[in-house]
Design an enzyme around this catalytic site. Structure first.
Site, PDB file in Angstrom:
ATOM      1  N   ASP A  21     -11.930  -6.370   0.539  1.00  0.00           N
ATOM      2  CA  ASP A  21     -11.447  -5.260  -0.085  1.00  0.00           C
ATOM      3  C   ASP A  21     -12.514  -4.599  -1.065  1.00  0.00           C
ATOM      4  O   ASP A  21     -12.315  -4.389  -2.046  1.00  0.00           O
ATOM      5  CB  ASP A  21      -9.937  -5.758  -0.883  1.00  0.00           C
ATOM      6  CG  ASP A  21      -9.566  -3.978  -1.016  1.00  0.00           C
ATOM      7  OD1 ASP A  21      -9.960  -2.997  -0.839  1.00  0.00           O
ATOM      8  OD2 ASP A  21      -8.221  -4.232  -1.576  1.00  0.00           O
ATOM      9  N   HIS A  73      -1.228  -1.104   3.182  1.00  0.00           N
ATOM     10  CA  HIS A  73      -1.353  -1.565   1.843  1.00  0.00           C
ATOM     11  C   HIS A  73       0.058  -1.323   1.363  1.00  0.00           C
ATOM     12  O   HIS A  73       0.725  -0.603   1.176  1.00  0.00           O
ATOM     13  CB  HIS A  73      -2.231  -0.356   1.336  1.00  0.00           C
ATOM     14  CG  HIS A  73      -2.333  -0.262  -0.116  1.00  0.00           C
ATOM     15  ND1 HIS A  73      -2.996  -0.536  -0.644  1.00  0.00           N
ATOM     16  CD2 HIS A  73      -1.270   0.135  -1.218  1.00  0.00           C
ATOM     17  CE1 HIS A  73      -3.211  -0.382  -2.039  1.00  0.00           C
ATOM     18  NE2 HIS A  73      -1.826   0.020  -2.293  1.00  0.00           N
ATOM     19  N   PHE A  85      -9.019   0.895  -9.980  1.00  0.00           N
ATOM     20  CA  PHE A  85      -8.631  -0.343  -9.438  1.00  0.00           C
ATOM     21  C   PHE A  85      -9.938  -0.745  -8.468  1.00  0.00           C
ATOM     22  O   PHE A  85     -10.360   0.157  -7.715  1.00  0.00           O
ATOM     23  CB  PHE A  85      -7.631  -0.362  -8.477  1.00  0.00           C
ATOM     24  CG  PHE A  85      -6.323  -0.365  -9.341  1.00  0.00           C
ATOM     25  CD1 PHE A  85      -5.718  -1.443 -10.067  1.00  0.00           C
ATOM     26  CD2 PHE A  85      -5.557   1.084  -9.471  1.00  0.00           C
ATOM     27  CE1 PHE A  85      -4.352  -1.400 -10.601  1.00  0.00           C
ATOM     28  CE2 PHE A  85      -4.224   1.230 -10.052  1.00  0.00           C
ATOM     29  CZ  PHE A  85      -4.073  -0.160 -10.721  1.00  0.00           C
TER      30      PHE A  85
HETATM   31 ZN   LIG Z   1      -5.088  -1.496  -0.257  1.00  0.00          ZN
HETATM   32 ZN   LIG Z   2      -8.824  -1.443   0.175  1.00  0.00          ZN
END
Ligand SMILES: [Zn+2]
Ligand SMILES: [Zn+2]
Length: 429
Positions: A305, A179, A323
């Protein structure tokens, strides 16, 4: 029991071709593929004018269990996957507890056996508690069933720790999924830093917050020999860094999400918190670069995701919202509408990025249709249209920015080990 998929257009993910053929399935295994197969009492699935694909694999989802069952569970998340045409998903370790020890991996796999409707591959944390300080017992995690390592949601900020993590992962033959975010540059921004963040008065996250970490992790992969997979890259600069690294022979792969090739920071106008994602929606130029990266093979994988959040959590001011968006049930439609229809990718190239490529990155089975393979199969109707309506989602959460959008090209059958779990846009289990 015998199943015969009749008259479909078979997607060959190795040759990237599509040819008409029947597929016979016996006890969960593909036993024959030929232009014309006799029915002989088999249950027939008509697939004329449809694409018969190797089961789609989403290598980046958040199933939220254990710990955040109000957002999603293994039961609902795997059903959302089945609705989206995915026969397997890899789940990220940022649950509560974090997947940083073998017991949590085993408990997830147990839950999957009891309640899952598609295959689930757990990803374990790189560092204990994903706190970025101490490397996990990676050998134990692998033995328990973890197929990759990632501190998704939390970048491993300390380069020394990341290097050590990659060295151990390399010894164990596991990929590290990065990430890529420099927290000091992201500086608690809520959206991409640029024209629209200024107009909207929101704190911005610069492209550099992603790119400096993409560059660092590529250098560390080069240094350690570790297989590195970059999650959700979103900027033109990241695409170019990966392109150059691949030219030098670095063992790096990367993924892009459907929202990053569909939406831009202009979609944040109106402050719809469903558009708040990490990394943020970027500019039109970034979207163009991402599409170019998909077309030239720099970007290997399309992953969602999938990040469910409850309506209450998202019903706050933009800067305070968490998020993430839900992606499993709109992914195939967005791939066909945004990439295949305009000719960015052929249908076969798109399916490869959703099946054999993630299988190769994770070193898990699947990704091709061949005699002797498990019958994990997705059938897509490239002509079928549907308006996105989250009230019908199998996912517990509805945080989609695509509400009301008409998508063309949808999964109509999801089959796991020869068992149909979704047919005609309805779950069958
Ligand atoms: Zn991520
Ligand atoms: Zn993720």
């Amino acid at each position: 029991m015998q199943l015969l998929i009749k008259g479909g257009n078979l997607v060959n993910t190795e040759k990237l071709t599509i040819e008409k053929a029947d597929v016979l399935i016996n006890d969960g295994v593909i036993t024959a593929i030929s232009e014309q197969l006799p029915i002989n009492g088999a249950e027939v699935i008509e697939a004329a004018d449809k694409l018969v694909c190797p089961g789609l694999i989403d290598m980046h989802v958040h199933l939220r269990e254990p710990g955040f069952e109000a957002k999603e569970t293994i039961a609902t998340g795997t059903r959302a996957a089945a609705m989206g045409g995915f026969t397997a998903v890899a789940c990220m370790p940022n649950t509560n507890p974090i997947v940083d020890n073998a017991a949590v991996v085993r408990s997830i796999l147990e839950l999957v056996r009891a309640e899952g409707v598609v295959k689930v591959y757990p990803i374990a944390a790189i560092t204990k508690g994903s706190k970025g300080a101490e490397i996990t017992e990676m050998g134990d995690l692998k033995e328990a069933g973890a197929i990759a390592l990632s501190d998704d949601g939390q970048p491993v900020s300390d380069s020394g720790v990341m290097r050590r993590g990659m060295q151990y992962a390399h010894m164990l033959g596991l990929p590290v999924i990065s990430h890529s975010e420099d927290k000091s540059l992201a500086a608690e921004g809520a959206m991409h830093e640029g024209y629209y963040s200024t107009v909207l008065g929101l704190k911005g996250i610069p492209a550099a917050a992603e790119e400096v970490m993409v560059a660092r992790d590529i250098l560390l992969a080069e240094n350690t020999g570790c297989r590195l997979h970059l999650a959700h890259i979103s900027t033109a600069g990241s695409v170019e860094l990966v392109r150059q690294a691949k030219r030098r022979g670095v063992k790096v792969t990367c993924e892009v999400t459907p929202h990053h090739f569909t939406l831009t920071d202009a979609d944040v106008v109106g402050y719809n918190t469903a558009t708040k994602v990490n990394p943020p929606l970027r500019t039109a130029a970034d979207v163009a670069a991402v599409k170019e990266g998909l077309a030239d093979g720099t970007i290997d994988v399309i992953a969602t995701d999938h990040a469910p959040h409850t309506a209450e959590e998202k019903a706050v001011e933009y800067q305070y919202a968490p998020f993430g968006l839900v992606g499993l049930e709109t992914a195939v439609g967005l791939v066909f509408t945004e990439l295949v229809a305009p000719g960015v990718l052929t249908a076969a190239q798109a399916i490869a990025k959703l099946s054999c490529m993630p299988a190769a990155v994770l070193a898990v089975p699947g990704g091709k249709l061949a005699v002797g393979e498990r019958a994990d199969i997705t059938i897509i109707d490239p002509e079928r249209k549907e308006k996105v309506d989250p009230t019908g989602f199998a996912s517990k959460s509805k945080n989609s920015p695509f509400v009301g959008r008409v998508l063309k090209g949808l999964p109509v059958v999801t089959m796991v080990n020869g068992k149909i779990v979704m047919k005609d846009r309805r779950l069958t289990i």
